[in-house]
Design a protein around this motif. Structure first.
Motif, PDB file in Angstrom:
ATOM      1  N   ALA A  43      13.675 -24.203  10.478  1.00 28.25           N
ATOM      2  CA  ALA A  43      14.396 -23.888  11.945  1.00 28.25           C
ATOM      3  C   ALA A  43      13.817 -22.437  12.263  1.00 28.25           C
ATOM      4  CB  ALA A  43      15.755 -23.566  11.344  1.00 28.25           C
ATOM      5  N   ASP A  44      12.306 -22.502  12.658  1.00 22.95           N
ATOM      6  CA  ASP A  44      11.659 -21.511  12.939  1.00 22.95           C
ATOM      7  C   ASP A  44      11.426 -21.698  14.219  1.00 22.95           C
ATOM      8  OD1 ASP A  44       9.352 -19.683  13.632  1.00 22.95           O
ATOM      9  OD2 ASP A  44       8.890 -19.540  11.602  1.00 22.95           O
ATOM     10  N   ALA A  98       8.112 -23.351  16.833  1.00 27.75           N
ATOM     11  CA  ALA A  98       8.391 -24.419  17.756  1.00 27.75           C
ATOM     12  C   ALA A  98       7.835 -24.076  19.120  1.00 27.75           C
ATOM     13  CB  ALA A  98       9.982 -24.732  17.726  1.00 27.75           C
ATOM     14  N   GLU A  99       8.191 -23.098  19.571  1.00 25.15           N
ATOM     15  CA  GLU A  99       8.008 -22.395  20.884  1.00 25.15           C
ATOM     16  C   GLU A  99       6.192 -22.561  20.938  1.00 25.15           C
ATOM     17  OE1 GLU A  99       9.554 -22.140  23.461  1.00 25.15           O
ATOM     18  OE2 GLU A  99      11.492 -21.584  22.925  1.00 25.15           O
ATOM     19  N   THR A 129       3.979 -24.613  23.663  1.00 23.90           N
ATOM     20  CA  THR A 129       3.070 -23.703  24.568  1.00 23.90           C
ATOM     21  C   THR A 129       1.796 -24.392  24.386  1.00 23.90           C
ATOM     22  OG1 THR A 129       4.510 -21.766  24.695  1.00 23.90           O
ATOM     23  CG2 THR A 129       2.401 -21.457  25.445  1.00 23.90           C
ATOM     24  N   ASP A 130       1.326 -24.296  23.356  1.00 22.29           N
ATOM     25  CA  ASP A 130      -0.162 -24.869  22.983  1.00 22.29           C
ATOM     26  C   ASP A 130      -0.387 -26.313  23.339  1.00 22.29           C
ATOM     27  OD1 ASP A 130      -0.235 -22.352  22.219  1.00 22.29           O
ATOM     28  OD2 ASP A 130      -0.526 -22.773  19.863  1.00 22.29           O
ATOM     29  N   ASN A 131       0.471 -27.153  23.961  1.00 21.49           N
ATOM     30  CA  ASN A 131       0.245 -28.457  24.250  1.00 21.49           C
ATOM     31  C   ASN A 131      -0.521 -28.366  25.434  1.00 21.49           C
ATOM     32  OD1 ASN A 131       0.919 -31.445  23.649  1.00 21.49           O
ATOM     33  ND2 ASN A 131       1.846 -31.242  25.769  1.00 21.49           N
ATOM     34  N   ALA A 184       8.705 -30.739  17.531  1.00 20.49           N
ATOM     35  CA  ALA A 184       8.911 -29.293  17.830  1.00 20.49           C
ATOM     36  C   ALA A 184      10.414 -28.987  18.777  1.00 20.49           C
ATOM     37  CB  ALA A 184       7.788 -28.753  18.283  1.00 20.49           C
ATOM     38  N   LYS A 185      10.397 -29.986  19.908  1.00 20.26           N
ATOM     39  CA  LYS A 185      11.439 -29.704  20.806  1.00 20.26           C
ATOM     40  C   LYS A 185      13.056 -29.869  19.966  1.00 20.26           C
ATOM     41  CE  LYS A 185       9.112 -30.514  24.969  1.00 20.26           C
ATOM     42  NZ  LYS A 185       9.138 -31.312  26.097  1.00 20.26           N
ATOM     43  N   VAL A 186      12.916 -30.833  18.930  1.00 22.64           N
ATOM     44  CA  VAL A 186      14.340 -31.198  18.146  1.00 22.64           C
ATOM     45  C   VAL A 186      14.432 -29.862  17.491  1.00 22.64           C
ATOM     46  CG1 VAL A 186      15.244 -32.378  16.162  1.00 22.64           C
ATOM     47  CG2 VAL A 186      13.698 -33.591  18.334  1.00 22.64           C
TER      48      VAL A 186
END
Length: 220
Positions: A37-38, A42-43, A47-49, A101-103
């Motif tokens: 749950a970090d 996740a952000e 962002t790196d996408n 990551a969005k989940v």
């Protein structure tokens, strides 16, 4: 002319390899964010996408340049068409890591996964990262036998995915519908990530031999 073609094709495969590295790294971090749950991790994945989008565009430009400047035929054309398909496969792998990551972000500060399925997703994440690494290697070495071995890790991923449904269907499941939906979707994301890695292997077999994997196995 032939030397120029080979150099440009190697350049395309180098970019595709970088994309595989990015997809694997994204899934590794997305899995970390999911299990712990970090939110910060996740952000980072989200962002790196942008880097994946940039490399995807660059790979497509290189493939179009090969078509336009080298006028390829037969086997050469086969390699370039497969390159376009591989760009799409790796791009999708990156998108699937992004979904994970969005989940994790959506459920923060809570964990998206019940404790009893953490082990499944830790192993699915490990397999996904390994598949991305192996896909990168076969893009570099163009070895059809190595490419076919991607299927083995995919089989392990499929087994884990099936076992997840056993947990979900158990009468002891007490985490509600929302958690069940999350687990179902997340399992599908990892399964599809693996499927695209296998598709890359199949396309490399075709690039290298001019045969489908099934035809190659018949004569090898």
């Amino acid at each position: 002319m032939r030397t120029a073609y080979q150099e440009q094709l190697e350049g395309l495969n180098t970019v595709l390899g970088e994309m595989c590295d990015l997809a694997g790294a994204a899934m590794a971090r997305a899995t970390q964010a999911l299990l712990q749950a970090d939110l910060a991790v996740a952000e980072e994945v989200i962002t790196d996408n942008d880097r994946m989008t940039q490399l995807s565009a660059r790979a497509e430009e290189q493939a179009f340049a090969l078509l336009a400047l080298q006028a390829p035929v037969a086997g050469d054309l086969r390699g370039i068409v497969s390159g376009f398909q591989i760009v799409a496969d790796i791009d999708r792998m990156g998108a699937l890591a992004l979904h994970v990551a969005k989940v994790a972000r959506r459920r923060h500060p809570a964990k998206a996964l019940p404790e009893e399925v953490n082990g499944y997703f830790a192993e699915m994440g490990r397999l996904a990262v390994q598949l991305a690494k192996n896909a990168r290697e076969v893009l570099t070495n163009q070895n059809p036998e190595d490419a076919l071995r991607l299927q083995e890790d995919d089989d392990a991923m499929d087994d884990l995915h099936k076992h997840l449904f056993t947990v979900l269907m158990d009468r002891e499941w007490k985490h509600g519908v929302a958690a069940a939906v999350d687990v179902t979707l997340l399992g599908r994301y990892y399964e599809r990530f693996a499927d695209h890695a296998v598709l890359i292997g199949r396309r490399v077999v075709f690039q290298a031999t001019g045969k489908t994997p099934e035809q190659f196995q018949e004569v090898s």
